[in-house]
Design a protein around this motif. Structure first.
Motif, mmCIF file in Angstrom:
data_model
loop_
_atom_site.group_PDB
_atom_site.id
_atom_site.type_symbol
_atom_site.label_atom_id
_atom_site.label_comp_id
_atom_site.label_asym_id
_atom_site.label_seq_id
_atom_site.Cartn_x
_atom_site.Cartn_y
_atom_site.Cartn_z
ATOM 1 N N VAL A 1 35.714 41.306 45.488
ATOM 2 C CA VAL A 1 34.585 41.907 46.195
ATOM 3 C C VAL A 1 35.066 43.119 46.987
ATOM 4 O O VAL A 1 34.440 44.186 46.957
ATOM 5 C CB VAL A 1 33.898 40.877 47.130
ATOM 6 N N TYR B 1 34.093 39.957 39.804
ATOM 7 C CA TYR B 1 33.511 38.872 40.608
ATOM 8 C C TYR B 1 32.184 38.387 40.035
ATOM 9 O O TYR B 1 31.655 37.374 40.487
ATOM 10 C CB TYR B 1 33.405 39.217 42.101
ATOM 11 N N TYR C 1 30.958 36.396 49.356
ATOM 12 C CA TYR C 1 30.643 37.817 49.243
ATOM 13 C C TYR C 1 30.290 38.377 50.622
ATOM 14 O O TYR C 1 30.828 39.393 51.058
ATOM 15 C CB TYR C 1 29.481 38.021 48.264
#
Length: 168
Positions: free
Chosen positions: A105, A113, A131
């Motif tokens: 991320v 991701y 995230y």
């Protein structure tokens, strides 16, 4: 010259034609994505071997494997000696799942991701939380500004200008 040095001089070559460099990175990212997809199928299994053996196992050249090892090193449980790494150096790909996800991320590598294999490792809520945690960890927040007529932040009950904001 150590492998990492060779990789970095190739990958970040300022003299290389821009289009050739973009093409090289596009090919690398596709290979990197395939290696991660393979690793994420069995996330708790630690893959070990020499740089050369891992390159052969994943069907990539030594330089691509070197770049991959450089990229994943911050996400490993035990970092590899990438600075002095040679073809016969024993390395491990035992990664911390949360750390790897967050680092993907942070690198804004959405092709990594968002890999399907993450669905079997973390549920959607966990992925969203990781995230959000990663994104908020790099957000800089300014402290609220204190104006002269505001209550003093020290808690005295006085106006800031009559308390801590007074010119001494």
């Amino acid at each position: 010259m150590a492998l990492l040095e060779q990789w970095r001089s190739k990958a970040y070559d300022e003299n290389m034609d821009r289009q050739a460099l973009q093409k090289m990175w596009a090919v690398y990212f596709e290979k990197e994505k395939n290696i991660y997809a393979e690793l994420l199928k069995t996330p708790d299994k630690e893959v070990k071997g020499s740089v050369k053996e891992l390159a052969e196992k994943f069907g990539v050249d030594i330089m691509t494997m070197t770049g991959f090892l450089d990229g994943i090193n911050d996400s490993l449980k035990e970092p590899n000696p990438i600075e002095e790494m040679e073809e016969d150096t024993a390395v491990s790909l035992g990664f911390d799942k949360e750390k790897l996800y967050k680092n993907m991320v942070a690198a804004e590598a959405d092709w990594l991701y968002n890999l399907e294999e993450w669905n079997d490792i973390f549920d959607e809520d966990t992925r969203k939380a990781l995230y959000k945690e990663q994104k908020s960890s790099t957000t800089i927040r300014k402290a609220p500004r204190v104006y002269p007529n505001d209550p003093c932040p020290c808690g005295s009950g006085k106006k800031y200008k009559k308390c801590c904001g007074r010119a001494k």
